[in-house]
Design a protein around this motif. Sequence first.
Motif, PDB file in Angstrom:
ATOM      1  N   GLY A 178      56.984  -7.089 -14.009  1.00  0.00           N
ATOM      2  CA  GLY A 178      55.910  -7.598 -14.857  1.00  0.00           C
ATOM      3  C   GLY A 178      56.324  -8.691 -15.813  1.00  0.00           C
ATOM      4  O   GLY A 178      55.472  -9.227 -16.522  1.00  0.00           O
ATOM      5  N   GLU A 179      57.618  -9.056 -15.847  1.00  0.00           N
ATOM      6  CA  GLU A 179      58.051 -10.089 -16.784  1.00  0.00           C
ATOM      7  C   GLU A 179      58.106 -11.452 -16.098  1.00  0.00           C
ATOM      8  O   GLU A 179      58.497 -11.560 -14.940  1.00  0.00           O
ATOM      9  N   PRO A 180      57.744 -12.519 -16.815  1.00  0.00           N
ATOM     10  CA  PRO A 180      57.814 -13.864 -16.244  1.00  0.00           C
ATOM     11  C   PRO A 180      59.267 -14.342 -16.218  1.00  0.00           C
ATOM     12  O   PRO A 180      60.173 -13.681 -16.731  1.00  0.00           O
ATOM     13  N   TRP A 181      59.473 -15.503 -15.636  1.00  0.00           N
ATOM     14  CA  TRP A 181      60.810 -16.106 -15.611  1.00  0.00           C
ATOM     15  C   TRP A 181      61.106 -16.683 -16.990  1.00  0.00           C
ATOM     16  O   TRP A 181      60.467 -17.633 -17.437  1.00  0.00           O
ATOM     17  N   PHE A 223      51.383  -8.967 -12.941  1.00  0.00           N
ATOM     18  CA  PHE A 223      52.292 -10.090 -12.687  1.00  0.00           C
ATOM     19  C   PHE A 223      53.513  -9.588 -11.938  1.00  0.00           C
ATOM     20  O   PHE A 223      54.148  -8.605 -12.327  1.00  0.00           O
ATOM     21  N   GLY A 224      53.883 -10.255 -10.838  1.00  0.00           N
ATOM     22  CA  GLY A 224      55.013  -9.816 -10.031  1.00  0.00           C
ATOM     23  C   GLY A 224      55.952 -10.940  -9.680  1.00  0.00           C
ATOM     24  O   GLY A 224      55.695 -12.123  -9.957  1.00  0.00           O
ATOM     25  N   LYS A 225      57.039 -10.575  -9.023  1.00  0.00           N
ATOM     26  CA  LYS A 225      58.069 -11.563  -8.701  1.00  0.00           C
ATOM     27  C   LYS A 225      57.575 -12.595  -7.695  1.00  0.00           C
ATOM     28  O   LYS A 225      58.118 -13.701  -7.619  1.00  0.00           O
ATOM     29  N   ALA A 261      56.817 -18.220  -6.151  1.00  0.00           N
ATOM     30  CA  ALA A 261      55.887 -19.288  -5.760  1.00  0.00           C
ATOM     31  C   ALA A 261      55.992 -20.470  -6.726  1.00  0.00           C
ATOM     32  O   ALA A 261      55.985 -21.636  -6.307  1.00  0.00           O
ATOM     33  N   ASN A 262      56.107 -20.177  -8.021  1.00  0.00           N
ATOM     34  CA  ASN A 262      56.254 -21.254  -8.999  1.00  0.00           C
ATOM     35  C   ASN A 262      57.567 -22.000  -8.798  1.00  0.00           C
ATOM     36  O   ASN A 262      57.628 -23.236  -8.896  1.00  0.00           O
TER      37      ASN A 262
END
Length: 414
Positions: free
Chosen positions: A94-97, A181-183, A188-189
């Motif tokens: 669930g954490e963003p990059w 939110f997933g990996k 993709a980003n």
Amino acid sequence: MADGKIVATEPAPPPPGDEGYVAALRHERIPFVSYPYEWSFGMLRDAALLQLELLVAALEEDLTLKDATPYNVQWRGSRPVFVDVGSFEPLRPGEPWAGYRQFCMLFLYPLLLQAYAGAPFNARLRGSLDGIPPEEARNLLAGRARLRRGVFTHVALHSRLERRYGDRRRDVRTELKEAGFGKELIAANARRLARLVRRLEWNPARSTWVEYGPTTTYTPADAESKAAFVGEAAGRRRRRLVWDLGANDGRYTRIAAENADYALAIDGDPGVVETLYRGLREEGSEGILPLVVDLADPSPGLGWRGRERRPLWERGHPDLTLALALVHHLAIGRNVPLRELVDWLAGLESPLVVEFVAPEDPMAKRLLAAKREGLHDGYSRASFEQALRERFDVERCEVLASGTRVLYSAAPRT
């Protein structure tokens, strides 16, 4: 590691007498440490692509990279290698990059500025180790540049969101986790960023130095004699590290590198270094590292107490220095006294191959024409030789057939 994209690493015994270590690692030694403000456009772009490639590979193993700084990348010649294995950490669901903002500030924005606005990034990265903030990048990429690929999403929108939410205390991580939110979204980003970076191009403008090789004032006989002189001096023994100061197209760097473990091709023109890097990358060279360094204003110590990023001269000791067609540019073009130049070269404490270009030479005349009459009356072969012989033992001297250029092979006095 097998592909050479991550520095070779193995477990090592912890240092004796200290129980505070969880583990110790031993790394392969990189031949020479360089920093992104010394790289060409293509070097920063290739380092960015390596960073994104490793992020995607890490996500496949439920890992992530906790940061995204080009200072985590070094070079084996023209091949980038990631050196900070401590950047890899378990992916938290669930954490963003966390490295996205840093990637933009230190990789993407410098590349966009040079590709879309023609502004080399070197001085900006040297001016701030944190890179270019989103708001500053937005202001710099104005007018038509804002319509270019990637600018709206990664610059304008990024800046707008920071202005709107930067001072608010929100638990963004919890919100993203609750939203699912997933990996896959991070991957993709990263792939979109890689496509954007891969499309960015910068072609050096035509200049005296970019075209110096084909337009040089050397006659074929002079060029052949100069190459032979350098080859003889460099071939006397195997060298660990060669510095070619004012390397231009790298012709003489390549000659010296034939008898060296590693060589630096240093030049102050970003276009020259970019052209050289492209050639070395195409050859797959791992023995020559091209760097953008203004020798009259070289990389200083930067960061905390000026020691996080060390000055160029503290990062490696050459055992052969080439200074070919350089002295007149610094002495006339940058007003550095001849004695100061020789003292600086002697301070490198290495054998030296140096070229003196007489005031009558066409290139020296061009430089002198832009100066006040009489300003460089002390620039002469006699003055240069006197300064050289005070600090070096001159082993060989050869006047090229044109009569206006002299080569010296010298050893520093101990």
